[in-house]
Enzyme design. Structure first.
Site, PDB file in Angstrom:
ATOM      1  N   LYS A  37      11.244   6.857  47.916  1.00  0.00           N
ATOM      2  CA  LYS A  37      11.504   7.739  46.766  1.00  0.00           C
ATOM      3  C   LYS A  37      10.730   9.041  46.944  1.00  0.00           C
ATOM      4  CE  LYS A  37       9.644   7.256  42.445  1.00  0.00           C
ATOM      5  NZ  LYS A  37       9.201   8.567  41.961  1.00  0.00           N
ATOM      6  N   ASP A  64      14.289  11.631  43.381  1.00  0.00           N
ATOM      7  CA  ASP A  64      13.964  11.409  41.959  1.00  0.00           C
ATOM      8  C   ASP A  64      13.638  12.749  41.295  1.00  0.00           C
ATOM      9  OD1 ASP A  64      13.015  10.353  39.547  1.00  0.00           O
ATOM     10  OD2 ASP A  64      11.097   9.703  40.399  1.00  0.00           O
ATOM     11  N   LYS A  66      15.382  13.863  38.433  1.00  0.00           N
ATOM     12  CA  LYS A  66      15.661  13.731  36.990  1.00  0.00           C
ATOM     13  C   LYS A  66      16.288  15.005  36.417  1.00  0.00           C
ATOM     14  CE  LYS A  66      11.813  10.498  36.100  1.00  0.00           C
ATOM     15  NZ  LYS A  66      11.041  10.572  37.371  1.00  0.00           N
ATOM     16  N   ASP A  69      20.208  19.515  32.370  1.00  0.00           N
ATOM     17  CA  ASP A  69      20.577  20.926  32.180  1.00  0.00           C
ATOM     18  C   ASP A  69      22.015  20.949  31.660  1.00  0.00           C
ATOM     19  OD1 ASP A  69      20.737  23.810  32.539  1.00  0.00           O
ATOM     20  OD2 ASP A  69      19.161  23.614  34.046  1.00  0.00           O
ATOM     21  N   THR A 123       9.010   6.068  30.112  1.00  0.00           N
ATOM     22  CA  THR A 123       8.128   5.007  29.612  1.00  0.00           C
ATOM     23  C   THR A 123       6.804   5.558  29.096  1.00  0.00           C
ATOM     24  OG1 THR A 123       7.486   4.635  31.883  1.00  0.00           O
ATOM     25  CG2 THR A 123       9.084   3.103  30.951  1.00  0.00           C
ATOM     26  N   ARG A 214       1.542   2.897  44.836  1.00  0.00           N
ATOM     27  CA  ARG A 214       0.198   2.666  45.372  1.00  0.00           C
ATOM     28  C   ARG A 214      -0.093   1.282  45.930  1.00  0.00           C
ATOM     29  NH1 ARG A 214      -1.946   5.603  40.168  1.00  0.00           N
ATOM     30  NH2 ARG A 214       0.036   4.666  39.535  1.00  0.00           N
TER      31      ARG A 214
HETATM   32  O1  C5P Z   1       1.950   4.003  42.391  1.00  0.00           O
HETATM   33  P1  C5P Z   1       2.938   3.425  41.430  1.00  0.00           P
HETATM   34  O2  C5P Z   1       3.527   2.091  41.883  1.00  0.00           O
HETATM   35  O3  C5P Z   1       2.418   3.368  40.037  1.00  0.00           O
HETATM   36  O4  C5P Z   1       4.147   4.480  41.470  1.00  0.00           O
HETATM   37  C1  C5P Z   1       5.276   4.321  40.689  1.00  0.00           C
HETATM   38  C2  C5P Z   1       6.229   5.465  40.880  1.00  0.00           C
HETATM   39  O5  C5P Z   1       7.256   5.359  39.891  1.00  0.00           O
HETATM   40  C3  C5P Z   1       5.631   6.850  40.699  1.00  0.00           C
HETATM   41  O6  C5P Z   1       6.373   7.735  41.569  1.00  0.00           O
HETATM   42  C4  C5P Z   1       5.889   7.163  39.271  1.00  0.00           C
HETATM   43  O7  C5P Z   1       6.006   8.532  39.010  1.00  0.00           O
HETATM   44  C5  C5P Z   1       7.216   6.465  39.026  1.00  0.00           C
HETATM   45  N1  C5P Z   1       7.448   6.058  37.648  1.00  0.00           N
HETATM   46  C6  C5P Z   1       6.595   5.215  36.943  1.00  0.00           C
HETATM   47  N2  C5P Z   1       6.868   4.827  35.668  1.00  0.00           N
HETATM   48  C7  C5P Z   1       7.942   5.284  35.078  1.00  0.00           C
HETATM   49  C8  C5P Z   1       8.809   6.114  35.739  1.00  0.00           C
HETATM   50  C9  C5P Z   1       8.534   6.502  37.033  1.00  0.00           C
HETATM   51  O8  C5P Z   1       5.596   4.787  37.479  1.00  0.00           O
HETATM   52  N3  C5P Z   1       8.180   4.875  33.883  1.00  0.00           N
END
Ligand code: C5P
Length: 237
Positions: A37, A64, A66, A69, A123, A214
């Site tokens: 992503k 991603d 999003k 517009d 979220t 992560r």
């Molecule tokens: O590192 P981590 O697993 O938390 O990363 C999750 C990814 O998903 C990040 O790119 C974050 O911006 C995205 N994301 C999220 N929660 C959401 C929507 C998108 O963590 N509700």
């Protein structure tokens, strides 16, 4: 989307401020085990060439960005994203059904097109935040309403929290793609995520694809971490 196309189910979120650490991580990953992503930060810094480089390495990319517009602008942006050869793109369902229709229509004119999914309610927004922008009801009620609008507009699915996946799956049926971030293997640190599920629980709750950042990108051995998550979810598939 065919069921077999759901594999690999893990989408690794490449959240890096620069090209070198991102490419170092990518060199340790395998397109057979994960998709990638690319979000607003990396795309704004590194641009389309970086996305094309990942595709050239054999990875399917979820771009991603999003989009939100007027219909014509979003349709044109979706077409530009599709020209990069990405696997999946997204937009905000709150742009409305005319915007979603325009995007889907434009993509359907192509011989092959990326999957198109919608963000319903971020979220990060709680009920009080929704009230502030004029939305009544709980986040889940709004997610379901916008998910139905997305499905009626003929999009492929939505991005949602794993905690909402079961309600969306029950309300919208099997043939609707649910992509869920906020996933943490049992052994992983929560980081700044609060409401999380394990990969297996997310899939059992109705998710199709898991966005994981992560727990893989910050692992001492990213490939091993990815393989451990794959082994955990192999019990589901
Ligand atoms: O590192 P981590 O697993 O938390 O990363 C999750 C990814 O998903 C990040 O790119 C974050 O911006 C995205 N994301 C999220 N929660 C959401 C929507 C998108 O963590 N509700």
């Amino acid at each position: 989307m065919k069921v077999t196309d759901k594999h690999p189910r893990i989408i690794v979120a490449l959240d890096y401020p620069a090209r070198e650490p991102a490419l170092k991580l990518v060199s340790q990953l395998d397109p057979q085990l994960c998709r990638l992503k690319v979000g607003k930060e990396m795309f704004t810094r590194l641009g389309p060439a970086f996305v094309e480089l990942l595709a050239a390495k054999g990875f399917q990319v979820f771009l991603d960005l999003k989009f939100h517009d007027i219909p014509n602008t979003v349709a044109a942006a979706c077409e530009a994203a599709a020209d990069l050869g990405v696997w999946m793109i997204n937009l905000h369902a709150s742009g409305g059904s005319r915007m979603m229709d325009a995007a889907r229509d434009r993509l359907e004119q192509r011989a092959s097109r990326p999957l198109l999914v919608a963000v319903t309610i971020l979220t990060s927004l709680a009920e009080a935040d929704l009230a502030e922008i004029g939305y009544s009801g709980s986040p889940e009620e709004n997610v379901l309403r916008l998910a139905r609008l997305t499905q009626t507009a003929g999009l492929d699915g939505i991005v949602c929290s794993p905690l909402e996946a079961a309600a969306v799956r029950a309300g919208l049926g099997a043939d609707f793609l649910l992509v869920t971030p906020g996933v943490r293997p049992g052994s992983a640190a929560l980081n700044d995520q609060k409401r999380v599920m394990t990969p297996l629980a997310a899939l059992r709750g109705g998710a199709d694809m898991l966005v994981i950042g992560r727990p893989v990108t910050a692992a001492a051995n990213p490939r091993e971490s990815l393989q451990a998550i794959e082994a955990e979810i192999a019990r589901f598939v």
